[in-house]
Design an enzyme around this catalytic site. Sequence first.
Site, short mmCIF file in Angstrom:
data_model
loop_
_atom_site.label_atom_id
_atom_site.label_comp_id
_atom_site.label_asym_id
_atom_site.label_seq_id
_atom_site.Cartn_x
_atom_site.Cartn_y
_atom_site.Cartn_z
N HIS A 297 0.79 -1.23 0.00
CA HIS A 297 0.00 0.00 0.00
C HIS A 297 0.82 1.27 0.00
CE1 HIS A 297 -4.14 -1.42 0.56
NE2 HIS A 297 -3.58 -2.45 1.16
N LYS A 480 -8.90 13.63 4.16
CA LYS A 480 -8.01 12.46 4.15
C LYS A 480 -7.11 12.58 5.37
CE LYS A 480 -6.72 13.83 0.04
NZ LYS A 480 -6.76 12.55 -0.65
N ARG A 481 -6.38 11.54 5.72
CA ARG A 481 -5.47 11.65 6.85
C ARG A 481 -4.53 12.83 6.65
NH1 ARG A 481 -1.75 7.76 6.96
NH2 ARG A 481 -2.39 7.24 4.84
N LYS A 486 0.53 14.38 1.51
CA LYS A 486 -0.79 14.70 0.95
C LYS A 486 -0.96 16.21 0.74
CE LYS A 486 -3.14 10.60 2.91
NZ LYS A 486 -3.95 10.01 1.81
N THR A 588 -8.50 6.53 -2.43
CA THR A 588 -9.86 6.05 -2.71
C THR A 588 -10.84 7.19 -2.48
OG1 THR A 588 -9.93 5.22 -0.44
CG2 THR A 588 -9.51 3.60 -2.19
N LYS A 592 -14.46 8.33 -4.51
CA LYS A 592 -15.78 8.64 -3.92
C LYS A 592 -16.30 9.97 -4.46
CE LYS A 592 -14.01 6.56 0.30
NZ LYS A 592 -13.29 6.91 1.56
C1 PLP Z 1 -12.04 7.01 1.89
C2 PLP Z 1 -11.56 7.41 3.22
C3 PLP Z 1 -10.19 7.63 3.43
C4 PLP Z 1 -9.16 7.53 2.33
O1 PLP Z 1 -9.04 8.80 1.72
P1 PLP Z 1 -7.83 9.16 0.74
O2 PLP Z 1 -8.22 10.49 0.21
O3 PLP Z 1 -7.82 8.12 -0.32
O4 PLP Z 1 -6.61 9.18 1.54
C5 PLP Z 1 -9.77 8.02 4.68
N1 PLP Z 1 -10.63 8.17 5.69
C6 PLP Z 1 -11.96 7.99 5.52
C7 PLP Z 1 -12.87 8.20 6.68
C8 PLP Z 1 -12.47 7.58 4.29
O5 PLP Z 1 -13.79 7.38 4.14
#
Ligand code: PLP
Length: 741
Positions: A297, A480-481, A486, A588, A592
């Site tokens: 990952h 995101k985190r 990022k 991911t 979304k």
């Molecule tokens: C989808 C999701 C992530 C992943 O987000 P990225 O933008 O791909 O890092 C992290 N936290 C939550 C709560 C999510 O639903």
Amino acid sequence: MKKEQFIKELQKLDVKNKDVITLYNEISSLAMQCAGDITPTEGKRNAYYLSMEFLIGRSFYNNLMELGVLAQTQKILTDKGVDINVFEEIEDAALGNGGLGRLAACFLDSAAGLGLPLHGYGIRYKYGLFKQAFKNGCQVELPDDWQKFGDPWSIRRAGEKRVIKYADMEVTAVPYDMPVFGKRINRLRLFQAEGSEEAQKISEYLYPADDTEEGKILRIRQEYFFSAATVAELLENFVKHNGGDFNNFPEYNVIQLNDTHPVMAIAEFIRQLTSDYKLAFPDALRIAKNTFAYTNHTVLPEALETWNEEYIRKILPEIADIIVELSLYAKREQAECGSAEAEEMAIYKNGRFYMANLAVYVAKKVNGVAKLHTEILKSSTFKAANKIYPGKFQNKTNGITHRRWLELCNVELCELIDSAIGTDWRGNISGLEKLNGCTEKFAEQFTAVKAAKKHSLLKYIADKEGIKIPDNFLVYAQVKRLHEYKRQLMTAFAILELYFGLKDGTITDFQPSVFVFGAKSAPSYKRAKAIIKFINEIASKVNSDPETSGLLRVVFVCNYNVSYAEKIVAGSDVSLQVSTAGLEASGTGNMKFMMNGAVTCGTMDGANIEIVELAGRHNNYIFGATVEDLTAVKENGYNPADYLKGAAGRAVETLVDGTFSDGGDGSFKELYDSLLTYKDPDNYFVLLDLNSYVKSLLQINSDYKDKKSFAVKQLNNVANSAYFSSDRTIAEYSREIWELY
Ligand SMILES: *Cc1c(COP(=O)(O)O)cnc(C)c1O
């Protein structure tokens, strides 16, 4: 699902004087009773997904949807005077950190939806990922006691508990099963550690602090705990149902390792086969090689797990011996390699175990999670292994379950899609492509849907965060985190450039815009926490400036989680995916947003590349350095100070010129130094890409003036998002790795 029975019982349910938690537990239990048992799998090949994290989120609405009773439940409750939204009080089960854990949850959903026997195995943490609060703009962490709402979606299987042995202690692993509903009912089995106080600690926290030896050993205990419990169960079941010839084990079982956290399962598998079942080591190894597959990952070097041999030897001496033995087998097999290559592939060197190398050696297949990421694995991270094991490396671009991330979180958009192309796409998501023929025709209706979702999002933010944003604002979101790669900090600087530009009149004709952030920082990650504080400082300044507050707002939502994400992806216009090229394995969140019709403003990184390949570059906004560009920049010597001319300089200087206060802890100065004065400054190329980022944001802002053509862009993203359903991903895993039938 015995639907009629559920509906009948629900109609009879007395709701008077019951609080939300009681109702939640009663309705959920009723659904569990009517849903039926986990679909039997004996005599068939099954896949097992081992993961340290399952970021499930809220189960209530999703499970009722999967069981086909959500709409009716809503209606019955309304008739009884209960608004179904009250169950939003039930907090998420956040048994994961971010993308990797959410992926595991999406995969289970898709496998059940497709009728494939894939079962999740992990840990039932007492406390999930911390709850985030802000104090003076700084993150503080509160324990997440998710079980206080009850856990009606789990069944404790005390009869199937087993003892896990460490050199210094014994722990009982008690399974809790959460059914995963779909075309079949699969199992998510989470083990809880029971026994002495020390024993219970093993399943107390997700990622306990591991900056001490004690912390590291606890981490090793956790990884071994669920790996060992799972392996013991699978071997035992095999003997029971398929006889004692372990050569047939891979016929019936395939084990997918979600990152390196469960790699201990490989050594434990060999340990049990050799010690408990008396197989010879080479036979056990051969069977392991036909059983395990591994997903990588990340290529961030600090995230590739290694363990001090001493720590493992202290609590798991046999496992340490087996890893050493495996390293010898690997070396012999890899004997024809040069010494640099051998070094790169070493499982055991300088007293440390390299878990990714162990996984790569034994796994029959190793996969990356987006095209670019897999290419980087093959050409760089695992270059030597790719050379001597041709065909071992594969790509499996991540996906998201469109059931939660479209059908559940955006009912309005789904109804519009139904009206445009009929309902077949709900059964087979690739049908969504039919939308491509009619994005012009439905643009206006799409605008209305987006406006409605935005309204709900902004209302929710107003209620939760106390920040009111008018409905006509363009919504840019970065959720995101929090991590330097990022580049939330780059967005912060970009916002400051917009802010100063609006004030001094260099930016005109600007569509009112809000930047929505959501992110948790690891508790010990100081620089990430400083970035949160910095953004909160920017938010209070920008939002309270009467000169600009009609045009620009910033909000950092508190405690970003799956349920918050469901609202944000549906209500946003622009998805900010701005990682340094080459460092976001897939992402991911980007998928979304795309599926809900936000345009991507991002770098050529991770799955962004595939998003724009499918939805068209002209329907998205790509900027910044590519992987190749960065290689050249690094070769020429990167000097971030060269990029500080003009507006960028002014934005960056706010870290140190007194515009904002870090509360006196020096953390803003430290951020500044990390960008400009340390050795190898600005590791993540924030200043390099800042200028083109701002241009891109302004282009979006300008394009948004033409609502119709902007809506067409957004709809083109929806129309081409089927590929990013995890149904597609799981079908690929199933065909090309698991060979399920
Ligand atoms: C989808 C999701 C992530 C992943 O987000 P990225 O933008 O791909 O890092 C992290 N936290 C939550 C709560 C999510 O639903």
